[in-house]
Design an enzyme around this catalytic site. Structure first.
Site, mmCIF file in Angstrom:
data_model
loop_
_atom_site.group_PDB
_atom_site.id
_atom_site.type_symbol
_atom_site.label_atom_id
_atom_site.label_comp_id
_atom_site.label_asym_id
_atom_site.label_seq_id
_atom_site.Cartn_x
_atom_site.Cartn_y
_atom_site.Cartn_z
ATOM 1 N N HIS A 66 -3.271 7.687 4.530
ATOM 2 C CA HIS A 66 -2.016 6.927 4.478
ATOM 3 C C HIS A 66 -0.943 7.552 3.594
ATOM 4 O O HIS A 66 -0.097 6.853 3.027
ATOM 5 C CB HIS A 66 -2.296 5.491 4.030
ATOM 6 C CG HIS A 66 -1.617 4.470 4.904
ATOM 7 N ND1 HIS A 66 -1.731 3.119 4.687
ATOM 8 C CD2 HIS A 66 -0.827 4.609 5.983
ATOM 9 C CE1 HIS A 66 -1.039 2.465 5.591
ATOM 10 N NE2 HIS A 66 -0.479 3.348 6.396
ATOM 11 N N CYS A 106 0.800 -1.221 0.000
ATOM 12 C CA CYS A 106 0.000 0.000 0.000
ATOM 13 C C CYS A 106 0.834 1.274 0.000
ATOM 14 O O CYS A 106 0.301 2.354 -0.200
ATOM 15 C CB CYS A 106 -0.946 0.004 1.206
ATOM 16 S SG CYS A 106 -0.131 -0.113 2.800
#
Length: 488
Positions: free
Chosen positions: A107, A69
């Site tokens: 994130h 990710c």
């Protein structure tokens, strides 16, 4: 002689020529290519996503930018993040009159300068990180949840996640946030960009009480079923409000399914090799569906090679904007493929950390490096390729093949089990073409400023295998001081 004046679409919309399309990007977390019925999942538990595909376009060859990710987001406990020099999609859309909201996992940095409202978003409901935890609130606090600039609680405290049962109401909360935002923008006649980045399928997976125990696939399947139901409600809401034909929706995932967590906490990558954290097909090929009623031919299937990086350029093209001209743009405009069924000749590069591991050109994929994970981790039961050992391919050492890359034909061999013979005419001819593509890529590559090695011992609670904590940074493996293949 009169000259035609080309009016930019955004200016045309401002003059009342047409309404600018809304853009909705649905980015899942650790969802695999084989998790949807439309991609062959045998339990057929995703009727809404399958219907989305039947009404839109299915992409069979769509890729993440990296097998974990980090490039879509930024890992927990890294104090780096998105730089001010980077121009994000919502910043450009905002200049064209769009209202932008992110729901879920940001994130891209958790420090104030990296906040999404400093990078083009007008609204945010979600967290700077994944729902890891719970933590003891001494050495580490539980991860916060924000509404815009205000922290409104923390995972496991104010936003409950029961690790024993898997029950959490987060997906329902994220769904309602999306429906409310869409309604508000439609009422104000304001074009909008919605980025819905939820993490229910990232271990520890969760689902609300209504969905727990309903899937043949266990708790992970429960999470997928709730996501499917939520996507269906978002699409139906757009239709109910009469704006579906003016809203482009794209569904995909940030990387392949995390087989390390499977089968109870991870998904399926279908016929592909390995999973998240590897540059085999299972780590980077993603489910992808484009939906835009009245514009995309219903039930179409594209074999266009696509990348999540293309969504930046494609979204700009949708609204009539040009990408910034002062920098290298990695993504291409997929609209010719989506709206006209054209195939654009382009390569796909597979990166792990800062190393180009492989490249795909057409149906051929050449591995310049292979690595699954270290022998040390493998001996502890950490396996990125469970049940899929391919001798000389799923290596536990970082094996370089730059002199003679391993070459696979993904049409005949989607599982990357049978490398072509180095002596064959097919190998020689294909590698001449691929070598030229790789050389051009390296010659024109403009490296970004690394952010994954901007670490602070005060917030650091993990270290990638082969790297050591050094207070402010991470040291690469002793075996190769120039590299550190991140594997968190």
């Amino acid at each position: 002689m009169a000259r035609a004046v080309l009016v930019p679409l955004w200016l045309c919309w401002a003059l009342g020529c047409a309404a600018p399309p809304n853009v909705v990007l649905l980015l899942m977390d650790d969802m695999g290519w084989g998790d949807l019925g439309a991609f062959g999942e045998p339990s057929k538990e995703t009727p809404n996503l399958d219907q989305m595909a039947s009404e839109g376009m299915l992409f069979l060859d769509f890729y993440a930018a990296n097998p974990l990710c980090s490039p879509s987001y930024t890992p927990q406990d890294i104090v780096g993040g998105i730089q001010d020099s980077e121009i994000l999609l919502p910043e450009l859309l905002k200049k064209a009159g769009y209202t932008n909201k992110i729901i879920g996992k940001w994130h891209l940095g958790h420090r104030p300068q990296f906040h999404p409202l400093k990078h083009g978003f007008d609204e945010w409901f979600g967290s700077p990180n994944c729902h890891f935890g719970p933590y003891d609130n001494r050495a580490l606090p539980n991860i916060p949840v924000y509404r815009d600039w205000e922290m409104i609680g923390r995972y496991y405290e104010d936003f409950k996640i029961d690790l024993r049962t898997g029950e959490a109401n987060l997906t329902q909360i994220y769904l309602q946030e999306a429906l409310d935002f869409i309604s508000k923008q439609q009422a104000s006649q304001q074009p909008f960009f919605l980025y819905w980045a939820i993490d229910a399928t990232h271990a520890p997976v969760y689902a609300s009480k209504h969905f727990l125990g309903t899937s043949q696939r266990g708790r992970y399947g429960d999470a997928v079923r709730e996501i499917d139901d939520s996507v269906g409600k978002i699409l139906k809401h757009l239709q109910k409000l009469g704006i579906s034909e003016n809203t482009f929706v794209f569904f995909t995932s940030d990387n392949g399914a995390a087989l390390i967590s499977a089968p109870k906490q991870g998904g399926s990558n279908g016929p592909f090799l390995c999973g998240k954290q590897t540059t085999f097909e299972g780590g980077m090929r993603e489910p992808a569906i484009a939906w835009w009623p009245g514009h995309i031919p219903a039930g179409s299937v594209s074999r266009q090679l696509g990348s999540v990086m293309d969504l930046f350029t494609t979204s700009l093209s949708l609204v009539g904007l040009q990408p910034p001209s002062d920098r290298q743009i990695d993504g291409i405009d997929l609209l010719p493929a989506i709206l006209q069924g054209k195939l654009i000749d382009r390569p796909i590069f597979y990166y792990r950390g800062n190393e180009m591991m492989a490249v795909r050109v057409g149906l051929y994929k050449a591995h310049y490096w292979t690595w699954s994970n270290s022998w040390e981790d493998y001996s502890k039961g950490i396996d990125f390729c469970p049940g899929q050992n391919v001798s000389g391919v799923t290596t536990h050492l970082q094996e370089e093949h730059s002199t003679l890359p391993l070459l696979f034909h993904l049409g005949r061999d989607p599982g990357e089990k049978y490398p072509l013979s180095f002596a064959s005419d097919e190998y020689q001819g294909v590698m001449r073409r691929i070598s030229a593509v790789v050389q051009q890529h390296k010659d024109t590559m403009v490296p970004g400023v690394p952010q994954l090695n901007v670490c602070d011992k005060a917030v650091m609670n993990w270290s990638p295998p082969g790297c050591e904590k050094l207070g402010k940074c991470l040291k690469p493996p002793k075996s190769d001081p120039k590299k550190c293949f991140w594997s968190h």
